[in-house]
Design an enzyme around this catalytic site. Structure first.
Site, PDB file in Angstrom:
ATOM      1  N   ASN A 215      -2.351  30.115   7.728  1.00 51.09           N
ATOM      2  CA  ASN A 215      -3.405  29.100   7.635  1.00 51.09           C
ATOM      3  C   ASN A 215      -4.681  29.654   8.249  1.00 51.09           C
ATOM      4  OD1 ASN A 215      -4.952  26.815   7.675  1.00 51.09           O
ATOM      5  ND2 ASN A 215      -3.555  25.589   8.934  1.00 51.09           N
TER       6      ASN A 215
ATOM      7  N   SER B   3       3.163  25.179   9.351  1.00 46.69           N
ATOM      8  CA  SER B   3       1.793  25.633   9.524  1.00 46.69           C
ATOM      9  C   SER B   3       1.135  25.789   8.141  1.00 46.69           C
ATOM     10  CB  SER B   3       1.800  26.974  10.253  1.00 46.69           C
ATOM     11  OG  SER B   3       0.500  27.447  10.352  1.00 46.69           O
TER      12      SER B   3
ATOM     13  N   GLU C 279      10.411  25.007  13.378  1.00 48.88           N
ATOM     14  CA  GLU C 279      10.160  26.430  13.072  1.00 48.88           C
ATOM     15  C   GLU C 279      11.432  27.228  13.194  1.00 48.88           C
ATOM     16  OE1 GLU C 279       6.933  27.849  15.489  1.00 48.88           O
ATOM     17  OE2 GLU C 279       5.430  26.773  14.312  1.00 48.88           O
TER      18      GLU C 279
ATOM     19  N   THR D  24      -3.486  18.830   9.984  1.00 52.37           N
ATOM     20  CA  THR D  24      -4.793  18.592  10.594  1.00 52.37           C
ATOM     21  C   THR D  24      -5.723  17.914   9.603  1.00 52.37           C
ATOM     22  OG1 THR D  24      -4.367  20.570  11.876  1.00 52.37           O
ATOM     23  CG2 THR D  24      -6.609  19.745  11.894  1.00 52.37           C
TER      24      THR D  24
END
Ligand SMILES: Nc1ncnc2c1ncn2[C@@H]1O[C@H](COP(=O)(O)OP(=O)(O)OP(=O)(O)O)[C@@H](O)[C@H]1O
Ligand SMILES: [Mg+2]
Length: 1206
Positions: A207, A160, A442, A165
């Protein structure tokens, strides 16, 4: 044993034992002392003792400055990759390849590398042609798709905040740009992102824009390569965030945007206030997010919705649902007890009413739904009350249900806008590029069901990735005709089988337990344990109380907390809630719950669980991916602080491990990890074989490579040569590198040797010539010096010899002269003596004669007197005889006679005494004169004696005085007889020849030499020009000034009006006395002589002459007076002496002494003026005035003259 030099790069293994610690790169700073000092990449210094030398090993040359493709790293391990990324990151280069994977390190700052120019630069380029870039990946996807007519996919993974993105968006932008249509659909595809981000992204501690769902965007291109449509698949939205947020985290952006940006009327209609009013938005204690503008975001969301064909009503309905969620969150529950059962009620509040009205249900129904549960058993329905906690859970489940379904509906709505189903026409083919932006592996402190799903997805992706990499390897080996059968690699198939593939896998066990009515988390865990405890990839809980089980994933062991697993997996809403929705008059809410409402109670029970849904969508995804040509982007987060230029090594290593990149490396290592193109190989290793030319002028590169490699490694070693590349094992490369290093070192040493030799020789030659030059100069100098010494020695010797010779001659001559002198003197003395003797005898004779004559005269006079006395006695006796008896007369006459005799005798005695006195006086005088002759002459006294009379007469003119001392006798009248006698007796002076002086007359001289109309006669007015010609202007003026002074001295010119009497006591002293006091003193004479001697000695030295002159002047003008001081000063100033405006002449009257000083000073000390002063004074004599001043002037002439002569 590693031999290190300063500046060498090494791997430093600090062996801290930490899980994510790997050797760090370092540079050797010092190694000549016993210990080795190294400076690591982090800037820390370490001292390593030789015993610990195992901690360091040399860095492969490729790791020193970094490479673009990390596959090329000689040190192909975690440390090598990490250092490579670090070096590049420090230079703000964030992209690096590892084979076909792009590693992107989040810069956390906007770099100027995404401009349209960059897009143009990267368009239609092969990977590796340009520096690594996300655009290169996008470009390759696009052109591969077009070229190969094959679907492409890009799998973007990472933690993350690592930049997945952002990378997805960059690829989308690049594709939109190069597909070049700027079409509506293209715009729609791009506009999908803000909506998805608004509903699916939230601020987390990792984030600020964290995607809380996974997505796969499949972009469809038509035959021409233009974007034709797209399809978005979403995975596992984190619904729990709607109800709970950790500290410093926010709910989904859309809530905050809505509350900031919505029009007030609309807000009023929805009963909305500010973000802080809602407990669902304030759990993380954070409603603002730095760097995000919720207001402008809201307008972008609305405009994106419009682009994506969301109707006004739909937008409004979405807002209503979001508002109702917020109001639901504000409901408060109160605990009650009914029939000994925990129960609760919802406190009536405006929120409840608003929420109910927004959902268009009865508030009462809402209350009932949230506080009771209806169970239908065997056709009967039983209602049981719920505790407060249960009530809250139901509420949260309802809210999550609404939001989750809303999100799914939105994605479907977007897809409806952007997705065009493939046309049925046969000839038309459509290609796609899929972008997978999915959460990475994760492993938190507490991992739950979501982490299991995420890690399951990552296991799948890893499997896909490994197989792809292996396939690539295989392809490369095939392409190069390399036999590769023996290459083995391990993949994560076992773990995947255990999780999802094999019968009784973990997912199916959880699923089964979820559907089992009596199934709990504990029974689930029990089943998992009993089923998998023997599997090496499974780690059962340590004891029966433990609720955690572990799974060994490809990236490491993860421990999952089993509590809550089943609930989360079921993900089903209670029938009461569905009923409530069913009762709603709101079509939109009904629409999003459509599937649930349509299902019967029983069907709903059997509805797919979350895990099975996820598994299915994942399978579909993997199927899609498997038919695509994949590209991998691994995003790395350099630090947890979201700061630029900060590289946390351990965090990065963890991500590298979780990224699965090491698998690529392992696969590569299993085969031939090192490969060079022939040209590269020849250029790198031709140094090992003397005579091999550079690659670009080689005809047979392959043959040369074979030669080199067989010579160095041996023919039968495990290396292979392909069609374009040579394939080596790690140790072969190491061996070749060592050999190359040695060869280069040898060459370097040779070059150094020659260069040093040349340098030393040049230096030596320079030094030698310098030394020779110095020697030459020194020897010359020494010889000259010796020669001078010898020469002067010889000169001295000559001088000594000559002096001796001269001395001897001199002594002989002297002796002879002395002898001659003695003889001459003897002769002369004898002659003189004879003369003197004769003279003495004559004088004696004359003197005796004179004495005898004087005696004779005296005796004669005495006899005369006696005769006279006798005659008188007789005459008296005769006379007395008449008066008395004869006898008596005789006696009386006798008595008187005796008296007269006595008187005579007395007179005689008197005269004798006087004579004696006279002779004594003369004798004394003679003695005194003798004494004075002995003493030096006192000129002062003499002058005083000479000019003393002036003082007596005073400074006033025309007064007689006494004659000067020594001249008094001139005034005495000579004493009769004696003088006559002396004069008579003095020998006569010899006659001198009279010279004719008429020729030297002053008048004649004046007529000849005087300037202008000046004559020899004295004039009583100032001269217009000096008598003589003077070149120096100062002398001319001084001459005129002297004349004025002479006139004043003479009294012919009045004194200036100024009546200041200079009273220095000098007036009372005779003028000449004063002059002699200054000029005539013996001390002065002595000093003058000294100065003259000095002046003679250094007559060339002008400066000294000036000082002599100065002293002379100051000696001459010794008397302290302002005037003399001034004169002195001016005189000492030499030729600059200008008499114009002379204060002495113009300011005030001066004493005679001062005038004399001035005249004499000028006359004496200005050599050019001496004649002038003399002549001026002389003219004075040519006057009728016979006054005393004329006499004084005469004195002056005499004085100046004598000075001149001296
Ligand atoms: N290439 C880039 N250039 C500049 N900044 C970047 C870049 N990539 C990422 N960032 C920064 O990092 C932040 C996080 O990036 P991003 O949202 O893409 O992470 P993510 O991997 O999608 O995380 P999550 O899994 O939480 O969604 C961005 O908001 C941006 O500030
Ligand atoms: Mg993201």
């Amino acid at each position: 044993m590693v031999i290190l030099q300063q500046g060498d790069y090494v791997w430093l293994d600090l062996k801290t034992g930490r899980e994510f610690d790997v050797p760090v790169g370092a540079v050797v700073k010092l190694c000549d002392s016993g210990q080795i000092q190294v400076l690591d990449d982090e800037g820390r210094e370490h001292w390593i003792s030789p015993q610990n030398a195992t901690n360091i090993k040399p860095i492969h040359p490729t790791s020193i400055h970094g490479v673009e493709d990390m596959i090329r790293l000689g040190d192909l391990n975690e440390a090598g990759i990490l250092r490579n990324l670090l070096i590049r990151y420090n230079e703000r280069v964030i992209y690096t390849y590892t084979g076909s994977i792009l590693v992107a390190v989040n810069p956390y700052q906007l770099l100027p590398i995404y401009t349209p120019d960059q897009i143009r630069l990267y368009t239609n380029r092969k990977i590796g042609e340009m520096p690594p870039h996300i655009f290169a990946i996008a470009d390759n996807c696009y052109f591969n798709m077009k070229r190969n007519n094959k679907d492409q996919c890009c799998i973007i993974s990472g933690e993350s905040g690592a930049g997945k993105t952002e990378s997805t968006k960059l690829i989308l932008q690049f594709l939109a740009a190069i597909s070049g249509q700027h079409s509506w659909i293209e715009q729609q595809v791009l506009e999908a992102t803000p909506i998805l981000e608004a509903f699916g992204n939230a601020k987390t501690i990792r984030n600020d824009n964290s995607s809380r769902f996974g997505k796969y965007i499949d972009i469809h291109f038509n035959k021409r390569g233009a974007i034709e449509g797209a399809k978005i698949e979403q995975y596992l939205l984190e619904k729990s965030r709607v109800c709970r947020q950790a500290h410093d985290e926010r709910n989904y952006h859309v809530f905050y945007c809505m509350l900031r940006g919505m029009a007030p009327e609309m807000k009023a209609k929805l009963g909305l206030g500010r973000a802080t009013d809602y407990s669902y938005l304030t759990m993380g204690n954070c409603t603002e997010c730095d760097g995000r503008d919720d207001l402008s975001d809201y307008s972008s969301i609305l405009s994106a919705m419009k682009v994506l064909m969301f109707t006004e009503t739909e937008s409004c309905e979405i807002s209503k649902l979001l508002a109702s969620i917020l109001h639901m969150g504000n409901l408060r529950f109160e605990a009650r007890t009914y029939d000994n059962l925990d129960a609760c009620v919802v406190v009536r509040s405006p929120d409840l009413v608003t929420a109910a009205s927004l959902m268009e249900v009865e508030p009462k129904d809402v209350m009932v739904c949230l506080t009771t549960r209806t169970l239908i058993t065997r056709g009967e329905s039983v209602t049981t009350p719920l505790s407060v906690e249960q009530g809250l859970d139901v509420r949260d489940a309802f809210v999550k249900g609404i939001y989750g379904r809303l999100f799914v509906w939105i994605v479907e709505k977007i897809n409806a806008a952007i997705y065009r189903p493939p046309s049925c026409e046969s000839g038309i083919i459509r290609r796609s590029i899929g972008l997978l932006d999915i959460f990475g592996f994760e492993n938190f402190v507490v991992n739950s069901f979501e982490q299991l799903c995420i890690n399951f997805a990552n296991e799948n992706l890893q499997q896909f990735f490994v197989r792809h990499v292996f396939k690539l390897e295989q392809e490369e080996y095939n392409l190069e005709d390399i036999s590769w059968q023996h290459i083995e690699f391990t993949d994560n198939q076992d773990a995947l089988d255990m999780i999802a593939n094999k019968p009784m896998n973990i997912i199916s066990l959880i699923d089964e337990e979820s559907k089992f009515p009596k199934g709990t988390d504990a029974t689930m865990l029990y089943k998992l344990n009993s089923q998998h405890k023997l599997n090496s990839n499974y780690m059962p809980p340590k004891n029966s109380y433990e609720t955690q089980f572990g799974i060994q994933h490809f990236a490491g062991m993860v421990h999952y907390e089993s509590r809550g697993f089943l609930e989360k997996n079921r993900d089903s809403l209670h029938t009461d809630i569905i009923q409530l929705v069913h009762s709603s008059k709101n079509k939109f809410i009904k629409q999003i719950f459509q599937a649930d409402v349509a299902m019967g109670v029983e069907t709903r029970k059997r509805s797919p669980t979350l895990s099975s849904q996820f598994k299915r969508s994942l399978e579909m995804l993997m199927r899609t991916l498997s038919v695509c040509q994949p590209f991998f982007v691994r995003c790395i987060k350099p630090n947890e602080l979201k700061k630029p230029m900060l590289f946390d090594r351990e965090l990065c290593i963890r991500q590298l491990r979780y990224s699965g990149m090491m698998e690529t490396i392992r696969i590569r290592r299993a085969g031939y990890p090192i490969r060079y193109s022939f040209a590269e190989f020849v250029d790198r290793f031709r140094v090992l074989m003397p005579g091999v030319k550079p690659a670009h002028i080689q005809a047979d590169l392959r043959g040369t490579c074979m030669q080199i490699v067989s010579a160095q490694l041996g023919k039968h070693e495990d290396w292979q040569i392909g069609k374009t590349k040579i394939f080596l094992k790690d140790h072969h490369d190491m061996q070749l590198e060592i050999e190359r290093d040695k060869a280069i070192t040898d060459k370097v040493i040779l070059i150094q040797k020659v260069a040093r030799g040349l340098k030393a020789r040049t230096n030596f030659l320079r030094l030698r010539s310098a030394v020779i030059f110095i020697q030459k100069v020194w020897r010359g100098y020494r010889s000259r010096k010796n020669y001078q010494i010898m020469k002067s020695g010889f000169i001295r010797l000559q001088a000594v010899c000559r002096s001796r010779k001269f001395y001897r001659n001199y002594r002989i001559t002297r002796h002879r002269i002395t002898l001659l002198q003695a003889r001459c003197r003897g002769f002369l003395i004898r002659q003189a003596f004879g003369r003197r003797l004769r003279a003495v005898l004559t004088i004696q004779a004359y003197t005796r004669g004179m004495i005898a004559r004087r005696l004779c005269q005296r005796l004669r006079a005495e006899r005369q007197h006696r005769l006279e006395a006798e005659r008188q006695r007789l005459a008296e006796e005769e006379l007395l005889r008449n008066q008395m008896t004869i006898r008596r007369a005789k006696a009386e006459a006798e008595r008187k006679h005796q008296e007269r005799l006595n008187q005579l005798a007395q007179q005689q005695e008197e005269r004798e005494r006087e004579e004696k006195e006279e002779s004594r006086r003369k004798k004394e005088l003679l003695e005194q004169m003798e004494r004075e002759k002995e003493q030096p002459v006192d000129h002062s006294d003499m002058v005083d004696r000479m000019f003393g009379f002036l003082g007596d007469s005073g400074p006033l003119p025309n007064k007689d005085g006494q004659g000067p001392a020594g001249f008094e006798d001139l005034e005495k009248t000579p004493r009769g007889e004696e003088a006559e006698e002396v004069l008579n007796e003095a020998p006569p002076l010899p006659d001198e020849d009279e010279e004719d002086l008429s020729e030297y007359k002053f008048s004649k001289f004046a007529a000849t030499y005087f300037q202008g109309v000046s004559t020899h006669t004295y004039i009583r007015r100032p001269l217009k020009q000096p008598l003589l010609f003077h070149e120096d202007e100062g002398d001319q003026l001084a001459a005129l000034a002297v004349w004025i002074t002479v006139l004043r001295f003479m009294g012919d010119l009045p004194e200036p009006k100024y009546q200041m009497v200079i009273n220095d006591g000098s007036e009372k002293i005779p003028v000449m006395t004063k002059i002699y006091e200054t000029l005539g003193k013996r001390t002065y004479k002595r000093e003058l002589q000294e100065l003259q001697v000095e002046g003679e000695v250094s007559s060339t030295d002008t400066q000294k002459r000036n000082s002599v002159r100065h002293k002379l002047v100051s000696l001459t003008l010794k008397r302290k007076s302002k005037i003399t001081e001034e004169v002195t000063r001016r005189l000492t100033e030499g030729s600059d002496y200008v008499l114009q405006g002379n204060s002495m002449l113009e300011d005030r009257p001066t004493s005679n002494l001062e005038k004399l000083h001035f005249i004499i000073g000028n006359g004496i000390l200005r050599p050019a003026l001496r004649s002038e002063a003399l002549l001026q004074s002389k003219t004075k004599l040519n006057t009728d005035d016979k006054s005393v001043e004329s006499f004084n002037i005469g004195d002056m002439i005499y004085f100046i003259d004598t000075q001149e002569k001296s």
